[in-house]
Scaffold this active site. Structure first.
Site, mmCIF file in Angstrom:
data_model
loop_
_atom_site.group_PDB
_atom_site.id
_atom_site.type_symbol
_atom_site.label_atom_id
_atom_site.label_comp_id
_atom_site.label_asym_id
_atom_site.label_seq_id
_atom_site.Cartn_x
_atom_site.Cartn_y
_atom_site.Cartn_z
ATOM 1 C CG ASP A 159 3.348 2.507 10.273
ATOM 2 O OD1 ASP A 159 4.378 2.260 10.937
ATOM 3 O OD2 ASP A 159 2.905 1.748 9.390
ATOM 4 C CE LYS A 222 1.435 2.118 6.067
ATOM 5 N NZ LYS A 222 1.000 1.920 7.472
ATOM 6 C CE LYS A 258 3.177 -1.052 6.615
ATOM 7 N NZ LYS A 258 2.815 -0.780 8.017
#
Lengths: 322, 478
Positions: A159, A222, A258
């Site tokens: 991430d 995300k 996400k």
């Protein structure tokens, strides 16, 4: 006045951006038309009013569990704490074997090797934040190296954060290149690109950043780090899902989504799934295409699932705090 | 389907519908002189809900006489602030009973419960609140003029927004000091009857509001009654023309809010996903039974491909079915007659060579239903681009320049509303100047507020409802 962007200050040895990347950045910017904030918020809130009951609720909640990136990202994280979280991830409700395991455990790079071992062959992925998380205010070389070492330590998923400073100052090329370089460093690991939407000021920027990330090679986009005042919201997620849809139509590539931060109860998690289902459809309704970054959400879902099973709410003491 | 949402119907057990309703005249329910009753049904199930009295000319006369008596003896003499008190009370009672009103509105009219719950009923209350506020401030509404009431208003309303249209009509009339005879549409009279019960509960003096049910003949008797000072009509252009003909040469005041064939214009720089939402909301809201529905979509040629693709995808996610289900997006067509009219016009579209796309949703076996539909390849000369369909059917046309969009958009006998989608502010202003329509929405559609006037150009009618402008038809100025 000194130069405003780091690109100018980059060391002479830095590789030139391949032409194909430049063209992709242009593609991204061309698709970055405006977003009407009032209408986007209205659409998100109307979807949040869907009423989910009985079977459809249980189905949605179990799916939500399987999509959770169970997260702990604190300076005070210890192996003991993280180990407990891993047990929870593998078997969220010891009393109910029908509850699936979560998608991944999300931790800092230093915990990766330990978590890899703790999770074993459970099927739960190891996700790690990297690239100078959460601010991203470090050197590109270090971001790339951090990524490489985190993957080497066993991370299945990275991430990363985008350089919001570069983005807000208009240096989209830098943002694009950095994502592309980190993607390369990821090798087989999946890359989730955190836009930190709470710092991007408006939906137009969210859409633009989403497209830049996707064209630069993100597997997932995300919303947030969970470290700033405003994290995932339904309208921001909607705008990103719509960008994913447009990217899919333009390139045939399916990108995952996400939302993270602030999704702390079952009802809200279901609203996110409704948003997903009615925007991108059935093909995105699985943990390969959608994740929810959360730390406290899981217990609320477990509580709701138990209620659907037994007809009564149980005390919080019946659910483990990890 | 991967994720079947379980049925989530709004409860109906808290609602009481009488088996028979009489006429609300002089503050009480009275049997009709006609001794006739007609059935009102649930269009989603075709089940009979109640019997409604059919008012004949004698009944209309009785209602008008009661309204006249109440006007001369009571309402006209009240202090304006006293009138306001009653109107505020009505508004509050609507709010209190909003759940039951929403359920009955949905059962009787076929509209999704989420719309009656979130739009119809709250807006109806808002209109009473808004005009209650004006009742004792009329001299500020019309500065430097002497303001007085008119007398008895005859009001005829349609079936698409039954309670909301009653509120649009009654609230400004009462605030300005007039009394009312209201005739709801014959297919959707039930919430008007509940409104009559609210008038009783609010202790409104008998005769100030009279509500009579019936079909076209009842309306015609009301229009031609000599002691009515003002007629307000919302409905079809065809009936509107008849009313205007009937009243020509008389001194009865008239306002008409009639049909529409509104252009919804999408420029290439529009926020496309939100524009698609606006298109969907513009035409499929309330099954397209909306006089201001955005039924003609004009898309700039450069973005026609993505817009059509997105429309196809979006239309397929609309949930059509039981109007009482909280997840229903599109409900039942209001009546068999309306369904037949929609079908006839859709057939003409296919015949004239336009390409039809229809949602593949399944439709219930009983009741009146029509799947959300749009046509591409429509030309200005097609009937589906000219005539009001009043159903969930959209005609898609294209344009190249803003001038062409304006020309085509205005090329209709109607002029009620229009929508413009662009990120460019100056273009919005220019379009708003050139479009001949009473309401123009920019980057949104079908938004209503009691403070905002609503009404048409050309054959969409005259006079305004809502806002300060909505008071004007109910006052005499000197």
């Amino acid at each position: 006045m000194p130069p405003m962007t780091e690109t100018v200050l980059a060391p002479a040895g830095r590789s030139l951006t391949p032409v194909s990347f430049r063209r992709s950045l242009n593609d991204a910017l061309e698709m970055a038309h405006g977003v009407d904030a009032v209408a986007a918020e209205e659409r998100a809130s109307s979807l949040a009013k869907r009423s989910l009951k009985k079977d459809s609720k249980v189905w949605g909640l179990k799916l939500a569990v399987s999509m959770i990136d169970l997260t702990t990202l604190e300076g005070k994280d210890t192996r003991g704490k993280v180990w407990a979280l891993c047990r929870k991830a593998v078997r969220p409700d010891p009393a109910d074997p029908e509850v699936p395991h979560v998608a991944a455990v999300c931790i800092y790079p230093s915990m990766v090797a330990f978590v890899k071992e703790a999770l074993g062959d459970s099927g739960v992925h190891v996700a790690a934040v990297a690239t100078g998380f959460p601010s991203g205010q470090t050197f590109t070389e270090i971001k790339v190296e951090e990524t490489r070492r985190t993957v080497a330590a066993g991370a299945d998923e990275i991430d990363m954060v985008i350089d919001r400073g570069a983005f807000l100052s208009g240096d989209y090329q830098k943002v694009f290149d950095e994502i592309a370089e980190v993607k390369e460093a990821c090798g087989p690991a999946h890359l989730k690109v955190i836009l930190e939407t709470g710092e991007l000021a408006n939906f137009d920027q969210v859409r633009k950043a989403s497209l830049i990330a996707m064209y630069a090679g993100a597997d997932f986009i995300k919303t947030s780090t969970g470290k700033v005042a405003v994290n995932a919201t339904l309208p921001v997620t909607l705008v990103m899902l719509e960008a994913i849809r447009d990217f899919y139509h333009a390139t045939g590539k399916k990108i995952g989504m996400k939302p993270a931060g602030g999704i702390s109860n079952a009802k809200l998690a279901l609203s996110y799934l409704v948003l997903l289902y009615e925007t991108l459809g059935a093909e995105w309704m699985n943990p390969d295409m959608f994740r929810i970054g959360a730390s406290t959400l899981l217990n609320d879902i477990l509580m709701q699932l138990r209620k659907e099973k037994t007809g009564a709410y149980q005390s919080g003491d019946y659910f483990t705090i990890d | 389907m991967l994720w079947e949402y379980s049925p989530s119907p709004e409860a109906t057990d808290h609602v009481r519908i009488a088996s028979r309703y009489n006429l609300f005249i002089g503050g009480k329910f009275v049997e009709p002189h006609s001794k006739k009753w007609f059935e009102t049904i649930n269009p989603a199930t075709e089940a009979t809900l109640a019997e409604m009295a059919e008012a004949d000319a004698e009944d209309v006369d009785r209602a008008v006489r009661e309204a006249r008596r109440a006007y001369e003896k009571v309402w006209k003499k009240f202090a304006p602030s006293e009138r306001a008190k009653y109107i505020f009370r009505i508004a509050r009672l609507i709010q209190e009973k909003s759940r039951a009103l929403a359920v009955v509105e949905t059962m009787n009219g076929g509209k999704p419960i989420k719309e009656s719950r979130d739009i119809d009923i709250p807006l109806a209350a808002a209109h009473f609140f808004y005009y209650a506020g004006w009742a004792d401030k009329l001299e500020y509404a019309f500065p430097n003029r002497n303001v007085s009431s008119i007398g008895v208003a005859g009001q005829i309303i349609p079936w698409n927004f039954p309670l909301l249209m009653a509120a649009w009509k009654i609230a400004p009339a009462l605030a300005a000091g007039n009394t009312v005879v209201l005739k709801p549409a014959e297919t959707t009279p039930l919430t008007s009857m509940m409104l009559a019960e609210i008038m009783m509960e609010a202790d409104l003096p008998p005769g100030v509001v009279n509500i009579i049910t019936g079909a076209g003949a009842t309306g015609a008797a009301l229009v031609s009654h000599e002691d009515v000072d003002k007629i307000a009509f919302t409905g079809s252009t065809e009936v509107g023309k008849k009313i205007q003909r009937a009243l020509s040469g008389t001194d009865t005041k008239l306002t008409l809010e009639l049909g529409g064939k509104a252009p919804n214009i999408v420029f290439e720089d529009a926020p496309i996903d939100q524009a698609v939402e606006g298109i969907i909301n513009g035409i499929y809201f309330n099954q397209g039974h909306v006089c201001c529905a955005g039924s003609r979509l004009f898309v700039q040629e450069s973005i026609i491909e993505p817009v059509i693709r997105k429309l196809r995808e979006r239309i397929s996610t609309l949930r059509v079915g039981n109007p009482l289900d909280k997840n229903t997006d599109v409900g039942a067509i209001n009546s068999r007659a309306q369904l037949e009219k929609i079908q006839e016009l859709v057939d003409s579209g296919v015949e004239e060579g336009a390409e039809m796309f229809q949602s593949s949703c399944s439709l219930p076996a009983k009741g009146f239903w029509f799947a959300p539909t749009f046509f591409t390849g429509v030309s200005q000369s097609n009937r589906i681009a000219q005539e009001e369909i009043f159903g969930p059917v959209l005609s898609v046309l294209t344009f190249r320049t803003p001038e062409e969009a304006i020309e085509k958009a205005n090329n209709t006998p109607y002029g009620l509303s229009a929508g413009v989608w662009t990120e460019k502010g100056s273009r919005i202003l220019k379009m708003a100047q050139k479009l001949r329509a009473g309401v123009i929405w920019a980057n949104t559609y079908n938004k209503f507020d009691p403070a905002s006037p609503f009404g048409g150009y050309k054959e969409s009618g005259f006079g305004r409802e809502g806002g300060l402008h909505g008071l004007a038809p109910y006052v005499k100025l000197s």
